[in-house]
Design an enzyme around this catalytic site. Structure first.
Site, PDB file in Angstrom:
ATOM      1  N   ASP A 145      50.754 -31.386 -44.928  1.00 11.11           N
ATOM      2  CA  ASP A 145      51.999 -32.693 -44.675  1.00 11.11           C
ATOM      3  C   ASP A 145      51.794 -32.927 -42.690  1.00 11.11           C
ATOM      4  OD1 ASP A 145      54.521 -33.047 -44.287  1.00 11.11           O
ATOM      5  OD2 ASP A 145      55.426 -31.242 -44.577  1.00 11.11           O
ATOM      6  N   TRP A 146      52.628 -33.719 -41.958  1.00  6.88           N
ATOM      7  CA  TRP A 146      52.662 -34.835 -41.273  1.00  6.88           C
ATOM      8  C   TRP A 146      52.751 -33.539 -40.161  1.00  6.88           C
ATOM      9  CZ3 TRP A 146      51.762 -36.682 -45.243  1.00  6.88           C
ATOM     10  CH2 TRP A 146      50.911 -38.576 -45.178  1.00  6.88           C
TER      11      TRP A 146
END
Ligand code: BGC
Length: 696
Positions: A259-260
């Site tokens: 995830d970012w």
């Protein structure tokens, strides 16, 4: 035939290698007819360490034209990934897109075919915007309806979430690689970057992971690791989740991306655990990973394995061989997609209460209706987080009702604080439709939105609005927007009609009007339990560094506790009535790896056509281990004309009925009796039958 001497071939090869060009023998990777793994082998053997690591991270913190890219390799002709969000439509960073009802709404349709078409539409729009990876579907189980991203996922039940997610993936992957997220146990927003979610192995395997397994079986090309920790280790460096289970037990052969920004914490730990791609930029991967390989702390074989997955995904999905672009002018916000969005909402609206029955409103017998509340005339399509979209038009409930009303007069009172004169005018109408609920100010993704809900209650202003209207007009219908469960005790008793409309998408107002006037028959079913109070749910802890997820939540929790929720899982009313009969199983005993065919007749016994969702639950009355009271193991939506009866067939996979035996470290199909209950909700199961699995 031209013959090339071995010596000449070697000379050509040496010249090519010296010039940095790949070995001609390796050019097999360019051949679309060559076997996939041979192409990957050929590419891998042509790459330097730096080139390999470059395939393992994003290109930049800043998106390019709204897309998060990974680097291309011009020398070898390897395209980069181009990623975009898209759970309710393509992310707004790329411009306009069709906005569909949110995932929770689509969960309520229990319609796999429709969800496949929604996935296909979003995938096509993503491709038309230049993307080749779609960061959807959101597959986290709704453990508690206060979760800020409750709207994105399909509901609280693993079987149902898995089935709907698989349908989305099948549709989307006609155009792009889908990325199932967030792996795993990511269902708290306010502490999402750090919280350590503790769960025992049985809870993981039976409750929080099977829906991911289902999308892996459906061929999802990518899985996104979650921000949170699970049993101590961040998901982006959780070897048990990524390597033992996902890539090991489930044989997932796609790639895992983080995830970012806050989803990666350590170069070596992530690389060793099985995180293939760091997004959105190189922080822990890139140069630090090259150094780690040179220093021997990350084996080259691990990098090769990760790059193999990336290359395989690029070749298998067609992007390596140059997938034809789609024309955004034709595809994005097309009339066909708008129609899918409207159909989805029409099938998602859940009729929770209809005393009288008040609904549908007859155009012949109704002179004037009031449409009340600020939300009646507010585009309300969901949160402001990564799943946010932007559409060139959003039909509000008021606009939809005005368009559909025909001869019926519409008194618009689009405020939460009507003046006395407004209330008097509302009292003079034949019926009042009050639109209340939640907005992006109440719930959404953390950091870029509101985070978790503070409470399951509606705001005081909305409760007062409903009370004020209901006390003046006895024919009051409340339309609730939002992610799902709200506590309706009190205000719902004062009104005759109650509809759950979710965040209804760009065509939502039209679909809501379709339902109110009976142009469509409500057929949504709750994919989440509506409790009477928060006390009927497991605790929601979003301010502690660690939480424990137990074995029971949602309907499994209220069933085990003998609780009486306000509206049970699977519930939803219709303008017609249905009767179930002739339940039969095709066998009395089943093999552990077998299938049991469930057959049941469903009849439309009312006076209008309608859709019923046939639900099949399984119980283990004589199990030697603790089991949920019942679990959904099959469902099918069926359309029935007036007086029509249809036989619905649903296959139960016996393997889906196994429990996780922690001692054996394996799923075990118990030799016991399996009770099959069929009906229209988890608490309305008129028909029962059973089969057994023999010992041995
Ligand atoms: C979200 C993901 C999303 C990503 C890229 C993250 O903050 O958790 O769901 O796909 O951002 O926008």
């Amino acid at each position: 035939m031209i013959r090339i001497s071995p010596l000449a071939a070697l000379a050509t090869c040496l010249a090519a290698c010296a010039s940095g060009a790949p070995d001609p023998a390796a050019r097999i990777y360019r051949d679309p007819q060559a076997p996939l793994e041979s192409r990957v082998d050929a590419l891998l053997s042509s790459m330097t360490l730096e080139e390999k690591v470059e395939q393992m991270h994003g290109a930049s913190l800043a998106p390019s034209a709204g897309l998060s890219d990974t680097p291309a390799n011009a020398r070898l002709g390897i395209p980069g990934f181009r990623m975009v969000d898209g759970m309710r439509g393509v992310g707004r960073a790329t411009g306009n897109a069709t906005t569909f009802p949110v995932g929770a709404a689509r969960g309520a349709t229990f319609d796999r075919d429709l969800e496949r078409r929604v996935g296909e539409a979003i995938g096509a729009e993503a491709r038309a915007r230049g993307a080749n990876v779609l960061l959807a579907p959101t597959m986290n189980l709704l453990r508690h309806p206060r979760w800020g991203r409750a709207q994105e996922t399909y509901g609280e039940d693993s079987f149902h979430v898995g089935a709907m997610g698989a349908a989305f993936v099948e549709g989307a992957q006609a155009h792009v690689i889908a990325s199932a997220k967030h792996f795993a146990l990511n269902s708290i927003e306010n502490t999402r970057f750090t919280v350590d979610v503790q769960a025992d192995e049985r809870t993981l395997r039976e409750v929080y992971l099977p829906h991911f397994r289902r999308v892996v079986a459906a061929g999802v090309g990518s899985v996104m690791s979650a921000y949170n920790r699970v049993n101590g280790a961040y998901c982006g460096e959780n070897r048990h989740l990524l390597s033992d289970i996902l890539k090991g037990d489930w044989a997932f052969d796609g790639f895992v991306e983080s995830d970012w920004v806050f989803g990666t914490h350590d170069t070596v730990a992530s690389a060793l655990a099985g995180l293939d791609v760091e997004m959105p930029a190189a922080h822990y991967y890139g140069a630090p990973l090259v150094q780690a390989v040179r220093a021997g702390t990350v084996p080259l074989a691990d990098v090769d394995a990760a790059v193999r997955r990336v290359l395989r995904a690029k070749i298998r999905s067609g992007i390596f061989d140059g997938k034809a672009p789609l024309d955004p002018a034709v595809v994005v916000e097309s009339a066909a997609h708008a129609e899918v969005a409207r159909e989805a909402e029409r099938k998602a609206v859940v009729l929770l209460k209809n005393d009288g029955p008040l609904l549908p409103l007859s155009r012949l017998a109704t002179t004037r209706i009031a449409v009340v509340g600020a939300l009646a005339d507010t585009p309300n399509t969901g949160d402001t987080g990564s799943s946010a979209t932007q559409s060139s038009h959003v039909v509000t409930p008021l606009a939809g009702i005005e368009q559909a009303a025909g001869p019926v007069g519409v008194l618009a009172v689009p405020t939460d604080a009507p003046a006395d004169a407004d209330l008097a005018a509302i009292a003079a109408c034949d019926a009042a439709v009050v639109v209340v609920g939640l907005t992006a100010a109440d719930e959404g993704e953390d950091l870029v939105g509101a985070g978790d809900r503070a409470s399951l209650e509606l705001s005081a202003a909305h409760q007062q609005l409903v009370a004020a209207v209901a006390s003046r007009n006895p024919n009051t219908v409340v339309v609730v927007e939002g992610s799902g469960a709200v506590i309706v005790e009190g205000f719902a008793d004062a009104v005759r009609g109650l509809l759950l409309a979710w965040y209804p998408g760009q065509e939502g107002g039209l679909a809501i009007a379709d339902i109110l006037f009976g142009d469509a028959n409500p057929s949504g079913r709750l994919p989440v339990t509506f409790p009477r109070s928060e006390g009927q749910l497991p605790p929601f802890v979003n301010d502690q560094p660690a939480v424990t997820y137990g074995f029971l939540h949602g309907y499994r929790y209220v069933d085990a506790g003998g609780l009486d929720p306000r509206f049970p899982f699977g519930f939803g009313l219709s303008y017609t009535s249905f009767a179930f009969s002739n339940l039969s199983l095709d066998r009395a005993t089943a093999q552990k790896d077998g299938t049991v065919h469930v057959s049941v007749d469903v009849a439309n016994t009312g006076s209008v056509a309608g859709d019923e969702v046939v639900q099949v639950y399984v119980s283990w009355p004589a199990s030697a281990v603790m089991r949920p009271v019942r679990e959904l193991k099959g469902f099918e939506r069926v359309s029935l004309g007036v007086g029509e009866t249809r036989t619905v067939g649903i296959d139960l996979q016996v393997q889906d009925l196994a429990y996780w035996d922690a001692g054996a470290g394996a799923f075990v199909v118990e030799p016991t009796t399996y009770e099959v209950a069929v009906g229209g909700s988890s608490r309305d199961l008129p028909l029962r039958a059973s089969f057994s699995v023999p010992a041995g």
